[in-house]
Design a protein around this motif. Sequence first.
Motif, short mmCIF file in Angstrom:
data_model
loop_
_atom_site.label_atom_id
_atom_site.label_comp_id
_atom_site.label_asym_id
_atom_site.label_seq_id
_atom_site.Cartn_x
_atom_site.Cartn_y
_atom_site.Cartn_z
N GLY A 86 -20.12 -9.31 -0.42
CA GLY A 86 -20.77 -8.02 -0.62
C GLY A 86 -22.27 -8.13 -0.77
N SER A 87 -22.85 -7.10 -1.35
CA SER A 87 -24.30 -6.99 -1.48
C SER A 87 -24.80 -7.73 -2.71
CB SER A 87 -24.71 -5.52 -1.59
OG SER A 87 -24.06 -4.91 -2.70
N GLU A 88 -26.04 -8.23 -2.62
CA GLU A 88 -26.71 -8.88 -3.75
C GLU A 88 -25.88 -10.04 -4.31
OE1 GLU A 88 -29.82 -8.13 -4.55
OE2 GLU A 88 -29.78 -6.59 -2.98
N VAL A 89 -25.42 -10.89 -3.40
CA VAL A 89 -24.63 -12.07 -3.77
C VAL A 89 -25.45 -13.31 -3.48
CG1 VAL A 89 -22.57 -13.44 -3.24
CG2 VAL A 89 -22.41 -10.94 -3.37
N THR A 143 -20.03 -7.27 -5.40
CA THR A 143 -21.47 -6.99 -5.46
C THR A 143 -22.12 -7.56 -6.71
OG1 THR A 143 -23.14 -5.23 -5.25
CG2 THR A 143 -21.23 -4.74 -6.61
N ASN A 144 -23.40 -7.93 -6.57
CA ASN A 144 -24.19 -8.44 -7.70
C ASN A 144 -23.49 -9.62 -8.39
OD1 ASN A 144 -24.89 -5.24 -7.63
ND2 ASN A 144 -26.69 -6.49 -8.08
N ILE A 145 -23.22 -10.63 -7.59
CA ILE A 145 -22.48 -11.80 -8.06
C ILE A 145 -23.29 -13.05 -7.79
CG2 ILE A 145 -20.45 -13.25 -7.50
CD1 ILE A 145 -18.98 -10.56 -7.00
N ASP A 147 -20.77 -8.03 -10.62
CA ASP A 147 -21.63 -8.44 -11.74
C ASP A 147 -21.11 -9.66 -12.49
OD1 ASP A 147 -23.40 -6.08 -11.41
OD2 ASP A 147 -21.61 -4.99 -12.03
N THR A 148 -20.41 -10.51 -11.79
CA THR A 148 -19.84 -11.72 -12.40
C THR A 148 -20.65 -12.94 -12.01
OG1 THR A 148 -17.57 -10.96 -12.75
CG2 THR A 148 -17.83 -13.27 -12.16
N VAL A 149 -20.68 -13.91 -12.90
CA VAL A 149 -21.35 -15.19 -12.65
C VAL A 149 -20.32 -16.30 -12.73
CG1 VAL A 149 -23.07 -16.83 -13.48
CG2 VAL A 149 -23.54 -14.37 -13.58
#
Length: 220
Positions: free
Chosen positions: A109-112, A128-130, A147-149
Amino acid sequence: MADDLIIVGAGGFGRETVDVVEAINAAAAVPSWHLLGLVDDALTESNARRLRARGLRHLGSLEDLLALEARPRYVVGIGSPLVRRRIAERLDAAGFSAVTLTHPQATIGSEVTIGSGTVVCAGARVTTNIRLGKHVHLNPNATVGHDTVLGDFVSMNPASSVSGDCVVEDEVLIGVGGVVLNQLTVGAAAVIGGSACVVRDVPPGAVMVGVPARPMEVNL
């Protein structure tokens, strides 16, 4: 021109990594990788037969690789996070550099952001955001929520799932079908057993099993 590549480990995930390389090359107008072969310190006869059946070369041991004058790119296809770290650190110190491999049938997805040495297999879903750290393994159909790391050297086995807003620290292994629910932290080097469902934060080094997941009791 395709870059030379070596896979360390000729077991199951090493050969699945070959599938990822072949799929990347097949999807590209010009192949990205020239797979020289696989390195394995303890090649079994059954795995040797499997390599021969696919026309893949066994290039010897890790020491043989380190002795090469050339420095081809590499990826470690070994499931154990601790073993993977030890090998990667030796290769990096010797001047080798790891590659990132993402199967064309994975969804990113986006912002990975994805660290070097990471392998993402077919069917994996990263939303997203990972942030995926270095030398992460996402096996087929693994899912990482928003939003996971994921830290370095994390292994997510087939069909495992980490929900949104989670932190999975370095060297965690999540077994087949294991689940981590939203907004949780899994401490470094923890193991989440197959089909376990994590409903609360996991301390470093813990082995969690069951639904809901509980620390595994060890009878000495």
